[in-house]
Design a protein around this motif. Structure first.
Motif, PDB file in Angstrom:
ATOM      1  N   VAL A  22       0.818  -1.160   0.139  1.00  0.00           N
ATOM      2  CA  VAL A  22       0.070   0.112   0.202  1.00  0.00           C
ATOM      3  C   VAL A  22       0.808   1.151   0.173  1.00  0.00           C
ATOM      4  CG1 VAL A  22      -1.585   1.388   1.386  1.00  0.00           C
ATOM      5  CG2 VAL A  22      -1.780  -0.995   1.296  1.00  0.00           C
ATOM      6  N   GLN A  23       0.599   2.138  -0.873  1.00  0.00           N
ATOM      7  CA  GLN A  23       1.510   3.553  -0.850  1.00  0.00           C
ATOM      8  C   GLN A  23       0.531   4.399  -0.282  1.00  0.00           C
ATOM      9  OE1 GLN A  23       1.826   3.944  -5.263  1.00  0.00           O
ATOM     10  NE2 GLN A  23       3.823   2.726  -5.163  1.00  0.00           N
ATOM     11  N   ILE A  24       1.073   5.161   0.826  1.00  0.00           N
ATOM     12  CA  ILE A  24       0.551   6.416   1.363  1.00  0.00           C
ATOM     13  C   ILE A  24       1.206   7.384   0.983  1.00  0.00           C
ATOM     14  CG2 ILE A  24      -0.416   7.262   3.618  1.00  0.00           C
ATOM     15  CD1 ILE A  24      -0.379   4.482   4.584  1.00  0.00           C
ATOM     16  N   ASN A  25       0.983   8.318   0.056  1.00  0.00           N
ATOM     17  CA  ASN A  25       1.637   9.477  -0.498  1.00  0.00           C
ATOM     18  C   ASN A  25       1.242  10.652   0.880  1.00  0.00           C
ATOM     19  OD1 ASN A  25       1.796   8.384  -2.885  1.00  0.00           O
ATOM     20  ND2 ASN A  25      -0.334   8.513  -3.386  1.00  0.00           N
ATOM     21  N   GLY A  26       2.250  11.398   0.588  1.00  0.00           N
ATOM     22  CA  GLY A  26       2.186  12.473   1.924  1.00  0.00           C
ATOM     23  C   GLY A  26       2.643  13.905   1.506  1.00  0.00           C
ATOM     24  N   ARG A 131       6.869   9.216   0.730  1.00  0.00           N
ATOM     25  CA  ARG A 131       5.598   8.495   0.803  1.00  0.00           C
ATOM     26  C   ARG A 131       6.117   7.379   1.583  1.00  0.00           C
ATOM     27  NH1 ARG A 131       5.703   4.157  -2.828  1.00  0.00           N
ATOM     28  NH2 ARG A 131       6.802   4.339  -4.434  1.00  0.00           N
ATOM     29  N   LEU A 132       5.118   6.582   2.036  1.00  0.00           N
ATOM     30  CA  LEU A 132       5.073   5.031   2.718  1.00  0.00           C
ATOM     31  C   LEU A 132       4.848   3.996   1.828  1.00  0.00           C
ATOM     32  CD1 LEU A 132       3.644   6.060   6.085  1.00  0.00           C
ATOM     33  CD2 LEU A 132       5.989   6.180   5.643  1.00  0.00           C
ATOM     34  N   ARG A 133       5.739   2.998   1.892  1.00  0.00           N
ATOM     35  CA  ARG A 133       5.222   1.774   0.942  1.00  0.00           C
ATOM     36  C   ARG A 133       5.272   0.730   1.876  1.00  0.00           C
ATOM     37  NH1 ARG A 133       9.893  -1.486  -1.808  1.00  0.00           N
ATOM     38  NH2 ARG A 133       8.825  -2.275  -3.548  1.00  0.00           N
ATOM     39  N   ILE A 134       3.733   0.388   2.563  1.00  0.00           N
ATOM     40  CA  ILE A 134       3.813  -0.776   3.354  1.00  0.00           C
ATOM     41  C   ILE A 134       3.544  -2.182   2.822  1.00  0.00           C
ATOM     42  CG2 ILE A 134       2.516  -1.335   5.357  1.00  0.00           C
ATOM     43  CD1 ILE A 134       2.108   1.815   5.596  1.00  0.00           C
ATOM     44  N   PRO A 135       4.261  -3.063   3.253  1.00  0.00           N
ATOM     45  CA  PRO A 135       3.921  -4.542   2.360  1.00  0.00           C
ATOM     46  C   PRO A 135       2.577  -4.786   3.078  1.00  0.00           C
ATOM     47  CG  PRO A 135       5.801  -4.524   3.972  1.00  0.00           C
ATOM     48  CD  PRO A 135       5.323  -3.253   3.838  1.00  0.00           C
ATOM     49  N   ILE A 136       1.896  -5.757   2.525  1.00  0.00           N
ATOM     50  CA  ILE A 136       0.403  -6.012   3.111  1.00  0.00           C
ATOM     51  C   ILE A 136       0.308  -7.669   2.837  1.00  0.00           C
ATOM     52  CG2 ILE A 136      -0.614  -4.053   2.767  1.00  0.00           C
ATOM     53  CD1 ILE A 136      -2.189  -5.217   0.137  1.00  0.00           C
ATOM     54  N   ASN A 137       1.471  -8.432   2.538  1.00  0.00           N
ATOM     55  CA  ASN A 137       1.468  -9.776   2.360  1.00  0.00           C
ATOM     56  C   ASN A 137       2.902 -10.442   2.267  1.00  0.00           C
ATOM     57  OD1 ASN A 137       2.438  -9.157  -0.450  1.00  0.00           O
ATOM     58  ND2 ASN A 137       1.393 -10.705  -1.285  1.00  0.00           N
TER      59      ASN A 137
END
Length: 137
Positions: A22-26, A131-137
């Motif tokens: 999931v990318q969370i742009n900031g 931005r954040l790049r959060i692994p989801i699997n």
């Protein structure tokens, strides 16, 4: 036809074992004043193989407008927690053109990524975004 079928099955088998983020742009910083520097939004990134990923999403751009983006990213250097790559794709929502091509370097350290967008016109600005790049699997 059989070749196409096996190519599609192969792609889906590769994606099934791939990583999803999931990318969370900031935030962004411009070398000229007058631009939005709170670029909230989000997206999804999917690895295709060990070197390539694809991504797409939405964010509030530097001109205070909504933008959608899609790009492919090639990882030039990976050594956990570092991942440095080059992205190539397109973005919408800017006054200059309906759809703009984009190419950018990106450096990620664990979940935090920095991207750099060079000025493409005289009245524009150079931009560094986080931005954040959060692994989801």
């Amino acid at each position: 036809m059989k070749i196409l079928f096996f190519a599609i099955v192969s792609l889906f088998l590769n994606l099934a074992s791939a990583e999803t983020y999931v990318q969370i742009n900031g935030l962004s910083s411009h070398d000229r004043s007058g631009y939005n520097e709170f670029n909230y939004g989000g997206g999804i990134e999917q690895t295709v193989n060990q070197d390539w990923s694809i991504a797409g999403g939405w964010y509030r751009n530097s001109e205070y407008r909504g933008s959608t983006y899609a790009y492919g990213r090639y990882s030039v250097y990976k050594n956990d927690p570092w991942n440095i790559g080059i992205g190539i794709g397109a973005v919408t929502g800017y006054h200059r053109m309906t759809v703009l091509p984009m190419a950018f370097p990106e450096a990620c350290y664990s979940w935090i990524c920095a991207v750099a967008f060079p000025r493409v016109e005289a009245a524009g600005a150079n931009v560094i975004g986080l931005r954040l790049r959060i692994p989801i699997n």
